[in-house]
Design a protein around this motif. Sequence first.
Motif, PDB file in Angstrom:
ATOM      1  N   MET A   1      50.299 -42.701 125.146  1.00 18.70           N
ATOM      2  CA  MET A   1      50.383 -41.473 125.944  1.00 18.70           C
ATOM      3  C   MET A   1      50.567 -41.867 127.396  1.00 18.70           C
ATOM      4  SD  MET A   1      46.327 -40.527 125.693  1.00 18.70           S
ATOM      5  CE  MET A   1      46.317 -41.053 123.966  1.00 18.70           C
ATOM      6  N   ASN A   2      51.153 -40.983 128.177  1.00 16.30           N
ATOM      7  CA  ASN A   2      51.262 -41.168 129.626  1.00 16.30           C
ATOM      8  C   ASN A   2      50.331 -40.181 130.317  1.00 16.30           C
ATOM      9  OD1 ASN A   2      53.274 -43.054 129.181  1.00 16.30           O
ATOM     10  ND2 ASN A   2      54.953 -41.682 129.740  1.00 16.30           N
ATOM     11  N   VAL A   3      49.514 -40.670 131.227  1.00 16.69           N
ATOM     12  CA  VAL A   3      48.642 -39.803 132.022  1.00 16.69           C
ATOM     13  C   VAL A   3      49.242 -39.734 133.424  1.00 16.69           C
ATOM     14  CG1 VAL A   3      46.294 -39.322 132.773  1.00 16.69           C
ATOM     15  CG2 VAL A   3      46.684 -40.630 130.664  1.00 16.69           C
ATOM     16  N   TYR A   4      49.726 -38.576 133.794  1.00 12.24           N
ATOM     17  CA  TYR A   4      50.467 -38.433 135.046  1.00 12.24           C
ATOM     18  C   TYR A   4      49.561 -38.105 136.231  1.00 12.24           C
ATOM     19  CZ  TYR A   4      54.647 -38.552 132.174  1.00 12.24           C
ATOM     20  OH  TYR A   4      55.635 -38.956 131.312  1.00 12.24           O
ATOM     21  N   THR A   5      48.478 -37.400 135.995  1.00  7.85           N
ATOM     22  CA  THR A   5      47.587 -37.009 137.084  1.00  7.85           C
ATOM     23  C   THR A   5      46.137 -37.071 136.619  1.00  7.85           C
ATOM     24  OG1 THR A   5      47.750 -34.655 136.486  1.00  7.85           O
ATOM     25  CG2 THR A   5      49.290 -35.462 138.154  1.00  7.85           C
ATOM     26  N   ARG A   6      45.242 -37.323 137.534  1.00  6.52           N
ATOM     27  CA  ARG A   6      43.799 -37.380 137.296  1.00  6.52           C
ATOM     28  C   ARG A   6      43.448 -38.199 136.051  1.00  6.52           C
ATOM     29  NH1 ARG A   6      40.679 -33.637 140.192  1.00  6.52           N
ATOM     30  NH2 ARG A   6      38.940 -34.765 139.213  1.00  6.52           N
ATOM     31  N   PRO A   7      43.854 -39.476 136.007  1.00  7.57           N
ATOM     32  CA  PRO A   7      43.612 -40.297 134.820  1.00  7.57           C
ATOM     33  C   PRO A   7      42.147 -40.588 134.560  1.00  7.57           C
ATOM     34  CG  PRO A   7      44.440 -41.648 136.627  1.00  7.57           C
ATOM     35  CD  PRO A   7      44.579 -40.214 137.051  1.00  7.57           C
ATOM     36  N   GLU A   8      41.287 -40.399 135.559  1.00 12.17           N
ATOM     37  CA  GLU A   8      39.858 -40.703 135.367  1.00 12.17           C
ATOM     38  C   GLU A   8      39.204 -39.786 134.326  1.00 12.17           C
ATOM     39  OE1 GLU A   8      40.032 -37.732 138.830  1.00 12.17           O
ATOM     40  OE2 GLU A   8      41.212 -39.440 138.086  1.00 12.17           O
ATOM     41  N   ARG A   9      39.853 -38.677 133.994  1.00 14.52           N
ATOM     42  CA  ARG A   9      39.293 -37.800 132.963  1.00 14.52           C
ATOM     43  C   ARG A   9      39.546 -38.328 131.545  1.00 14.52           C
ATOM     44  NH1 ARG A   9      41.272 -32.793 135.875  1.00 14.52           N
ATOM     45  NH2 ARG A   9      39.436 -31.843 136.876  1.00 14.52           N
ATOM     46  N   VAL A  10      40.434 -39.275 131.404  1.00 17.14           N
ATOM     47  CA  VAL A  10      40.773 -39.823 130.076  1.00 17.14           C
ATOM     48  C   VAL A  10      40.076 -41.171 129.918  1.00 17.14           C
ATOM     49  CG1 VAL A  10      42.610 -40.488 128.499  1.00 17.14           C
ATOM     50  CG2 VAL A  10      42.995 -38.646 130.146  1.00 17.14           C
ATOM     51  N   MET A  11      39.100 -41.218 129.033  1.00 17.50           N
ATOM     52  CA  MET A  11      38.278 -42.415 128.859  1.00 17.50           C
ATOM     53  C   MET A  11      38.902 -43.348 127.826  1.00 17.50           C
ATOM     54  SD  MET A  11      34.501 -40.656 128.877  1.00 17.50           S
ATOM     55  CE  MET A  11      34.899 -39.684 127.429  1.00 17.50           C
ATOM     56  N   VAL A  12      38.957 -44.639 128.163  1.00 12.25           N
ATOM     57  CA  VAL A  12      39.524 -45.650 127.242  1.00 12.25           C
ATOM     58  C   VAL A  12      38.465 -46.702 126.916  1.00 12.25           C
ATOM     59  CG1 VAL A  12      41.859 -45.294 128.033  1.00 12.25           C
ATOM     60  CG2 VAL A  12      40.422 -46.957 129.207  1.00 12.25           C
TER      61      VAL A  12
ATOM     62  N   GLY B   1      44.698 -30.560 140.823  1.00 15.93           N
ATOM     63  CA  GLY B   1      43.608 -31.329 140.249  1.00 15.93           C
ATOM     64  C   GLY B   1      43.518 -31.227 138.738  1.00 15.93           C
ATOM     65  N   LEU B   2      44.623 -30.886 138.081  1.00 13.34           N
ATOM     66  CA  LEU B   2      44.666 -30.803 136.625  1.00 13.34           C
ATOM     67  C   LEU B   2      45.108 -32.149 136.060  1.00 13.34           C
ATOM     68  CD1 LEU B   2      45.919 -28.065 134.301  1.00 13.34           C
ATOM     69  CD2 LEU B   2      47.210 -30.192 134.275  1.00 13.34           C
ATOM     70  N   THR B   3      44.505 -32.551 134.949  1.00 13.52           N
ATOM     71  CA  THR B   3      44.929 -33.762 134.258  1.00 13.52           C
ATOM     72  C   THR B   3      46.090 -33.426 133.343  1.00 13.52           C
ATOM     73  OG1 THR B   3      42.727 -34.760 134.318  1.00 13.52           O
ATOM     74  CG2 THR B   3      44.243 -35.574 132.640  1.00 13.52           C
ATOM     75  N   LEU B   4      47.231 -34.091 133.561  1.00 13.91           N
ATOM     76  CA  LEU B   4      48.439 -33.819 132.792  1.00 13.91           C
ATOM     77  C   LEU B   4      48.835 -35.052 132.001  1.00 13.91           C
ATOM     78  CD1 LEU B   4      50.858 -32.005 132.076  1.00 13.91           C
ATOM     79  CD2 LEU B   4      51.988 -32.840 134.154  1.00 13.91           C
ATOM     80  N   LEU B   5      48.941 -34.876 130.680  1.00 17.64           N
ATOM     81  CA  LEU B   5      49.372 -35.948 129.798  1.00 17.64           C
ATOM     82  C   LEU B   5      50.684 -35.576 129.140  1.00 17.64           C
ATOM     83  CD1 LEU B   5      46.005 -35.453 129.121  1.00 17.64           C
ATOM     84  CD2 LEU B   5      46.412 -37.736 128.220  1.00 17.64           C
ATOM     85  N   GLY B   6      51.564 -36.560 128.967  1.00 21.71           N
ATOM     86  CA  GLY B   6      52.829 -36.341 128.287  1.00 21.71           C
ATOM     87  C   GLY B   6      53.116 -37.467 127.317  1.00 21.71           C
ATOM     88  N   PHE B   7      54.099 -37.245 126.463  1.00 22.13           N
ATOM     89  CA  PHE B   7      54.483 -38.220 125.441  1.00 22.13           C
ATOM     90  C   PHE B   7      53.268 -38.675 124.624  1.00 22.13           C
ATOM     91  CE2 PHE B   7      57.889 -38.799 128.644  1.00 22.13           C
ATOM     92  CZ  PHE B   7      58.980 -38.510 127.833  1.00 22.13           C
TER      93      PHE B   7
END
Length: 298
Positions: A287-298, A275-281
């Motif tokens: 940026m790429n959000v690989y998991t739990r994207p709902e934590r990243v607000m746009v 359940g961790l939010t993982l971002l890369g690049f």
Amino acid sequence: MGRITTRTRVTRIVLADETEVRQRADVLAVEEPLEIRVAGTALSVTMRTPGHDVELAAGFLVSEGVIGAGEEFRSAIHCGGPGSGPSSSAPLLTIGPAPVGVLAAEANTYNVLDVALAAGVTLPSTDIARNFYTTSSCGVCGTASIDAIEKISRYEVSSDETSIAATAVRGLPDALRAGQAAFDKTGGLHAAALFDVTTGEMLVLREDVGRHNAVDKVIGWAVLHDRLPLRGTVLQVSGRASFELVQKAVMAGIPILSAVSAPSSLAVELAASSGLTLLGFVRGASMNVYTRPERVMV
């Protein structure tokens, strides 16, 4: 404390219209072994950049599931090596809200650190599977099996309601890079920094030749300041997101991990299951959000 950087002579070759060859001084990041002991028993050896060794040991013990709170870490003694002991005349330093003893030994190389845990804390197993050699490029290469890698965290990150604006994530790599003083001199160190999501404040930044060591130092800082679990924070790292970095974040209760480079497949799998939010690049405007994207607000 040992040296963080050292100088050496190099031959510099510049290929241009007229090839230039000259001697010059160069600054290198220091890499030395640190043996971590618990109650006098050797637990691990890691290749690290000297400095913040107590934090490194404390963070490592969190990652290994040995401790999970600042009150469980009592003290640490820098020893001179096999057969050496602490000097009775050495000073006692206070680190964080609780006293942490760091005693120097005669003829101290500062490459052996003996940790004392609080009364009642279970000592780590001395089984051969727990005594592994750690290189600066891989913190889990020597573990006996993949089953031994996945530790059970005391903290549940999946239920953490922390969220962060994508615009705030965008600025994290630049903030990290701006604080890398040793990298400016050497060009050869990884870095990790912890940010408060609510205020945007950088809480701590650490550099090391090993990316996993940099993260352990950040987590160790939190241990010594009794700040676990690290809810409401985001961990920014300078390189790729490996399985071990995701594991360390989960073990410390960090809900968001951001990396400037790629994650591995196993890192994404562990982040998803934990359940961790993982971002890369995380570079520039994307940026790429690989998991739990709902934590990243746009």
